[in-house]
Design a protein around this motif. Structure first.
Motif, mmCIF file in Angstrom:
data_model
loop_
_atom_site.group_PDB
_atom_site.id
_atom_site.type_symbol
_atom_site.label_atom_id
_atom_site.label_comp_id
_atom_site.label_asym_id
_atom_site.label_seq_id
_atom_site.Cartn_x
_atom_site.Cartn_y
_atom_site.Cartn_z
ATOM 1 N N SER A 118 0.817 -0.841 -0.222
ATOM 2 C CA SER A 118 0.013 0.352 0.241
ATOM 3 C C SER A 118 1.068 0.965 0.402
ATOM 4 O O SER A 118 2.557 0.991 0.309
ATOM 5 C CB SER A 118 -1.064 -0.449 0.800
ATOM 6 O OG SER A 118 -2.149 -0.907 1.090
ATOM 7 N N ALA A 119 0.805 2.780 -0.265
ATOM 8 C CA ALA A 119 0.797 3.446 -0.654
ATOM 9 C C ALA A 119 0.526 4.138 0.991
ATOM 10 O O ALA A 119 0.349 3.932 1.755
ATOM 11 C CB ALA A 119 0.150 4.356 -0.990
ATOM 12 N N LEU A 220 4.340 -4.212 8.786
ATOM 13 C CA LEU A 220 3.972 -4.840 7.230
ATOM 14 C C LEU A 220 2.595 -5.463 8.540
ATOM 15 O O LEU A 220 2.683 -6.836 9.640
ATOM 16 C CB LEU A 220 3.968 -6.083 6.622
ATOM 17 C CG LEU A 220 3.199 -6.952 5.570
ATOM 18 C CD1 LEU A 220 2.362 -5.845 5.104
ATOM 19 C CD2 LEU A 220 3.722 -7.511 4.870
ATOM 20 N N GLY A 221 0.894 -5.210 8.542
ATOM 21 C CA GLY A 221 0.170 -5.695 9.127
ATOM 22 C C GLY A 221 -0.056 -7.312 8.824
ATOM 23 O O GLY A 221 -0.364 -7.242 7.524
ATOM 24 N N ARG A 222 -1.242 -7.673 9.322
ATOM 25 C CA ARG A 222 -1.592 -8.968 9.170
ATOM 26 C C ARG A 222 -2.444 -8.707 7.921
ATOM 27 O O ARG A 222 -2.706 -9.619 7.080
ATOM 28 C CB ARG A 222 -2.209 -9.606 10.032
ATOM 29 C CG ARG A 222 -3.192 -11.395 9.187
ATOM 30 C CD ARG A 222 -3.273 -12.009 11.150
ATOM 31 N NE ARG A 222 -2.600 -12.076 12.213
ATOM 32 C CZ ARG A 222 -2.511 -12.186 13.136
ATOM 33 N NH1 ARG A 222 -3.939 -11.989 13.671
ATOM 34 N NH2 ARG A 222 -1.478 -12.248 14.146
ATOM 35 N N ALA A 223 -3.405 -8.186 7.792
ATOM 36 C CA ALA A 223 -4.656 -7.664 6.985
ATOM 37 C C ALA A 223 -3.449 -7.740 5.381
ATOM 38 O O ALA A 223 -4.094 -7.939 4.518
ATOM 39 C CB ALA A 223 -5.912 -6.542 7.095
ATOM 40 N N GLN A 226 -2.411 -10.769 4.206
ATOM 41 C CA GLN A 226 -3.133 -11.178 3.746
ATOM 42 C C GLN A 226 -3.592 -10.940 1.838
ATOM 43 O O GLN A 226 -3.217 -12.011 1.461
ATOM 44 C CB GLN A 226 -4.128 -12.268 4.612
ATOM 45 C CG GLN A 226 -3.097 -12.882 5.499
ATOM 46 C CD GLN A 226 -4.508 -13.781 6.977
ATOM 47 O OE1 GLN A 226 -5.542 -13.228 6.481
ATOM 48 N NE2 GLN A 226 -3.569 -13.863 7.699
ATOM 49 N N GLU A 227 -3.976 -10.081 1.619
ATOM 50 C CA GLU A 227 -4.585 -9.578 0.421
ATOM 51 C C GLU A 227 -3.160 -8.957 -0.628
ATOM 52 O O GLU A 227 -3.782 -9.926 -1.605
ATOM 53 C CB GLU A 227 -4.855 -7.358 0.808
ATOM 54 C CG GLU A 227 -5.222 -7.117 -0.468
ATOM 55 C CD GLU A 227 -6.345 -8.262 -0.558
ATOM 56 O OE1 GLU A 227 -6.898 -7.728 -2.223
ATOM 57 O OE2 GLU A 227 -6.834 -9.198 0.188
ATOM 58 N N MET A 228 -1.741 -9.488 0.086
ATOM 59 C CA MET A 228 -0.865 -9.362 -0.610
ATOM 60 C C MET A 228 -0.374 -10.830 -1.323
ATOM 61 O O MET A 228 -0.436 -11.155 -2.570
ATOM 62 C CB MET A 228 0.828 -9.093 -0.257
ATOM 63 C CG MET A 228 0.968 -7.233 0.321
ATOM 64 S SD MET A 228 1.884 -7.145 1.404
ATOM 65 C CE MET A 228 3.503 -7.502 -0.104
ATOM 66 N N GLY A 235 0.857 -16.910 -4.083
ATOM 67 C CA GLY A 235 1.845 -16.200 -2.835
ATOM 68 C C GLY A 235 1.348 -17.321 -1.617
ATOM 69 O O GLY A 235 0.228 -18.079 -2.017
ATOM 70 N N SER A 236 1.833 -17.250 -0.692
ATOM 71 C CA SER A 236 1.806 -18.072 0.332
ATOM 72 C C SER A 236 2.582 -17.223 1.593
ATOM 73 O O SER A 236 2.716 -16.257 1.175
ATOM 74 C CB SER A 236 2.874 -19.370 0.198
ATOM 75 O OG SER A 236 4.108 -19.633 -0.029
ATOM 76 N N TYR A 237 2.214 -17.776 2.663
ATOM 77 C CA TYR A 237 1.531 -16.760 3.775
ATOM 78 C C TYR A 237 3.086 -17.032 5.023
ATOM 79 O O TYR A 237 2.524 -18.681 5.212
ATOM 80 C CB TYR A 237 0.805 -16.344 3.768
ATOM 81 C CG TYR A 237 0.863 -15.756 5.543
ATOM 82 C CD1 TYR A 237 0.160 -15.982 6.606
ATOM 83 C CD2 TYR A 237 1.155 -13.906 5.578
ATOM 84 C CE1 TYR A 237 0.235 -15.385 7.673
ATOM 85 C CE2 TYR A 237 0.994 -13.116 6.214
ATOM 86 C CZ TYR A 237 0.489 -14.032 8.225
ATOM 87 O OH TYR A 237 0.275 -13.317 8.794
ATOM 88 N N ALA A 238 3.896 -16.634 5.417
ATOM 89 C CA ALA A 238 4.527 -17.014 6.780
ATOM 90 C C ALA A 238 4.553 -16.320 7.805
ATOM 91 O O ALA A 238 5.135 -15.160 7.243
ATOM 92 C CB ALA A 238 6.065 -18.086 6.610
ATOM 93 N N GLU A 239 3.713 -16.288 9.082
ATOM 94 C CA GLU A 239 4.057 -15.062 10.232
ATOM 95 C C GLU A 239 5.238 -15.844 11.271
ATOM 96 O O GLU A 239 4.544 -16.718 11.800
ATOM 97 C CB GLU A 239 2.511 -15.041 10.549
ATOM 98 C CG GLU A 239 2.319 -13.912 11.953
ATOM 99 C CD GLU A 239 0.519 -13.683 12.221
ATOM 100 O OE1 GLU A 239 0.654 -13.370 10.730
ATOM 101 O OE2 GLU A 239 0.569 -14.299 13.209
#
Length: 301
Positions: A118-119, A220-223, A226-228, A235-239
């Motif tokens: 996001s900007a 970088l927020g979770r929401a 996850q949108e990215m 895409g995949s995700y790791a926290e």
């Protein structure tokens, strides 16, 4: 950063898939040493000092996204890493996904660590400039560097020895004390072109496997993360728990495990194809006759 001693590894460098590690603003290549060591037995892992950082030149410009991307592409091509995995932190992650969007032929997979799509508000750039101006330069000792960035810096998310070590590695000793290896005005110039822009369309053009990694307390927020992942075609995700913006240095074991697992899975089709091709070639050389065609055949800083 030089490659680790290839004699230590069972797979020759020429046969190891290439990985290029890209630091963020205020970073340098040598900070990736632990990640590179973890990857080196299976991959040809190198890190790049982006322009204005570390041991790279400090020209007056340009410090645009296009210039950083061109530098990374040149490194991939000149070091013969393609198709490479690009691992980026902060601004380095932005460079990584822009390379993948513009030169998909050179990029096999991307790791995006704590970088927003996001900007960001213009006020954030002013606050960032004020933060850089608040550094008590020069530091008298390297211990002072570690202490200030680990605990005394008002921008510190929480007391963090890893943060102190991170900034200490980006300092050099001069006649009057310890100062950054980079020029702070160049860092602002690098950041200025991309903080006001959104990057969702670029992400949608990244068709290779992509891993978005965030620390629970990162920028970088979770929401948004996850949108990215949703926008990225693969895409995949790791926290990573107990980590802020400096995920790879605050939680190196969890970070390396996530990256290793992703890279191994992302490159598995390519490795299987390469293994089949090598086996086919060997059988032909050993006199087993022709090989069937199917046997031979991947605010952030």
């Amino acid at each position: 950063m030089p490659e680790l001693e290839p004699a230590l590894f069972p797979v020759p460098a020429a046969e190891r898939p290439g990985v290029l590690l890209l630091h963020g603003l205020l970073g340098r290549a040598s900070q990736w040493a632990e990640t590179a060591r973890r990857l080196a037995p299976r991959y040809r892992a190198l890190a790049l000092d982006l322009r204005g950082h570390g041991r790279s030149d400090k020209p007056e410009g340009p410090y645009t996204p296009e210039a950083h991307v061109a530098d990374a592409i040149a490194a991939v091509e000149q070091l013969d890493l393609a198709p490479a995995v690009l691992v980026g932190h902060g601004m380095g992650a932005l460079v990584a996904w822009q390379c993948a969007a513009r030169r998909p032929d050179l990029v096999a997979a991307v790791v995006i660590c704590d970088m927003r799509a996001s900007a960001q508000a213009e006020a954030g750039q002013r606050a960032w400039a004020q933060w850089l101006g608040s550094w008590p330069l020069p530091f008298a000792t390297l211990a002072d560097v570690r202490r200030w960035f680990a605990a005394e810096d008002p921008w510190a998310e929480r007391p963090s020895p890893a943060r102190g070590d991170f900034f200490a590695e980006a300092m050099a000793e001069g006649e009057d004390g310890w100062r950054p290896l980079h020029r702070l005005e160049h860092m602002l110039r690098s950041r200025d072109p991309w903080i006001g822009d959104a990057h969702w369309e670029e992400l949608a053009r990244v068709h290779c496997p992509a891993l978005v990694v965030r620390g629970v307390d990162g920028e970088l927020g979770r929401a948004e993360a996850q949108e990215m992942v949703r926008v990225l075609p693969r895409g995949s995700y790791a926290e990573i728990p107990d980590a802020g913006h400096l995920v790879p240095w605050e939680q190196p074991a969890a970070w390396c495990e996530a990256v290793e697992r992703f890279v191994q899975e992302a490159l598995a089709p390519r490795v299987r194809a390469g293994s089949a091709g090598s086996a086919a070639s060997s059988r032909a050389q050993l006199g087993h006759g022709p090989v069937p065609a199917e046997a031979s055949g991947g605010s952030c800083w």
